[in-house]
Design a protein around this motif. Structure first.
Motif, PDB file in Angstrom:
ATOM      1  N   ALA A 102       0.791  -1.333  -0.077  1.00 43.17           N
ATOM      2  CA  ALA A 102       0.156   0.045  -0.020  1.00 43.17           C
ATOM      3  C   ALA A 102       0.754   1.495  -0.077  1.00 43.17           C
ATOM      4  N   HIS A 103       1.648   1.258   1.016  1.00 44.76           N
ATOM      5  CA  HIS A 103       2.552   2.413   0.952  1.00 44.76           C
ATOM      6  C   HIS A 103       4.081   2.287   1.247  1.00 44.76           C
TER       7      HIS A 103
ATOM      8  N   ASP B 110       5.945  -0.482   3.529  1.00 46.18           N
ATOM      9  CA  ASP B 110       5.278  -1.614   3.875  1.00 46.18           C
ATOM     10  C   ASP B 110       6.030  -2.868   3.398  1.00 46.18           C
TER      11      ASP B 110
ATOM     12  N   TYR C 139      -3.651  -4.780   8.728  1.00 44.11           N
ATOM     13  CA  TYR C 139      -4.202  -3.659   9.467  1.00 44.11           C
ATOM     14  C   TYR C 139      -5.195  -2.776   8.968  1.00 44.11           C
TER      15      TYR C 139
ATOM     16  N   HIS D 242      -4.685  -0.289   2.683  1.00 47.91           N
ATOM     17  CA  HIS D 242      -4.181  -1.698   2.699  1.00 47.91           C
ATOM     18  C   HIS D 242      -5.548  -2.674   2.158  1.00 47.91           C
TER      19      HIS D 242
HETATM   20 ZN   LIG Z   1       0.921   1.125   5.058  1.00 50.70          ZN
END
Ligand SMILES: [Zn+2]
Length: 293
Positions: A12-13, A16, A138, A143
């Motif tokens: 996602a980022h 990660d 999470y 995500h």
């Molecule tokens: Zn993330």
């Protein structure tokens, strides 16, 4: 010469990839495979989580800095890296939750984000695709969306009737969900620290973590031995200097203790188009045989 095996992992980022399954990536790179990390968003809405980086100008340059940090981490891990090109949705907080910002990744129509990933899959032609489970690992909207996009792309990439403008169809053979944060793993580290007379960084976390009798560990099918690559994983994490505090609990349990107590990273086989038997210790199990044949 046999075709190289290729692994693609979708995150996602930026950061990660270094906090979830990074030692596995470093191991597969060291063994001569091609590994690509795809990052869906730029992490533009991240805050500064490392006090040493909380200085003037950093927050203003966050998008730029996270691009630099990601390039550094990819270099350390030895992976190829691609941005999917969407904008961080941010983690909504408050009661009631505020609406997601306009145009963010979680609000982009699924067809559009799926097409972008299908294009990358058809270009890189991974044998194995790794992403998060349906809970996102999470509960961040990006995500969860990363999971949805990855599953949709896994199903569409090999279909000649889908996304006809996005390259030559290619079907990955296995789809995995990574399971980095299990209760079982935390308890194992917690006990190992206590037994050694060291302070456990997980005391509070475990107290807050309600025990409902389930653990993602129950879903794990595949454990990849990767302790030799924990130091590389740490360096990759530290490359995300705005996000990772070197004095944080990421580094509280030494590599030696981790190697002794938990030398693996865990995955759940979600789809397989090759023959394999679980439990597995290799994400390419069943793929090696097929590609070599
Ligand atoms: Zn993330």
């Amino acid at each position: 010469m046999a075709d190289k095996l290729r692994l693609m992992t979708v995150h996602a980022h930026p950061d990660d990839e270094s906090s979830k399954g990074a030692a596995t990536l470093a191991r597969y790179v060291a063994e001569g495979n091609d590994v690509m990390v795809v990052t869906c968003t730029g992490g533009e809405r991240g805050s500064i989580l490392n006090p040493a980086m909380d200085k003037p100008g950093v927050l203003e340059r966050m998008s730029e800095i996270r691009i630099e940090e990601m390039a550094k981490a990819a270099h350390i891990l030895g992976v190829q890296h691609h941005w999917l090109g969407f904008v961080d949705s941010g983690l909504p907080e408050g009661d009631p939750l505020p609406p997601l910002p306009e145009g963010c990744f979680a609000l982009v129509p699924l067809e559009e984000s799926t097409e972008a990933l299908v294009r990358l899959i058809r270009d890189f032609r991974p044998h194995v695709l790794v992403t998060y489970d349906e809970n996102g690992g999470y509960p961040h909207p990006d995500h969860i969306r990363t999971h949805e996009v990855s599953v949709a792309a896994f199903d569409a990439a090999g279909d000649p009737e889908r996304f006809t403008e996005a390259g030559v169809p290619w079907q990955p053979l296995k789809l995995y969900y990574s399971h980095g944060f299990s209760r079982g793993k935390l308890i194992a580290f917690h006990n190992a620290m206590n037994e050694r007379g060291l302070e456990s960084p997980y005391d509070e976390w475990l107290k807050r973590w309600e025990d409902d009798g389930t653990d993602v560990l129950d879903r794990v099918t595949t454990r990849v031995e990767c302790a030799d690559y924990f130091p590389i994983r740490n360096q990759a994490l530290l490359a995300h200097a705005t996000q990772i505090d070197p004095n944080s609990r990421w580094f509280a349990v030494t590599d030696e203790i981790q190697r002794e107590v938990w030398p693996t990273e865990e995955y759940e086989l979600a789809r397989s188009l090759v023959d394999t038997t679980v439990p597995e210790d290799d994400l390419f199990a069943g793929v090696r045989e097929k590609v070599a044949a």
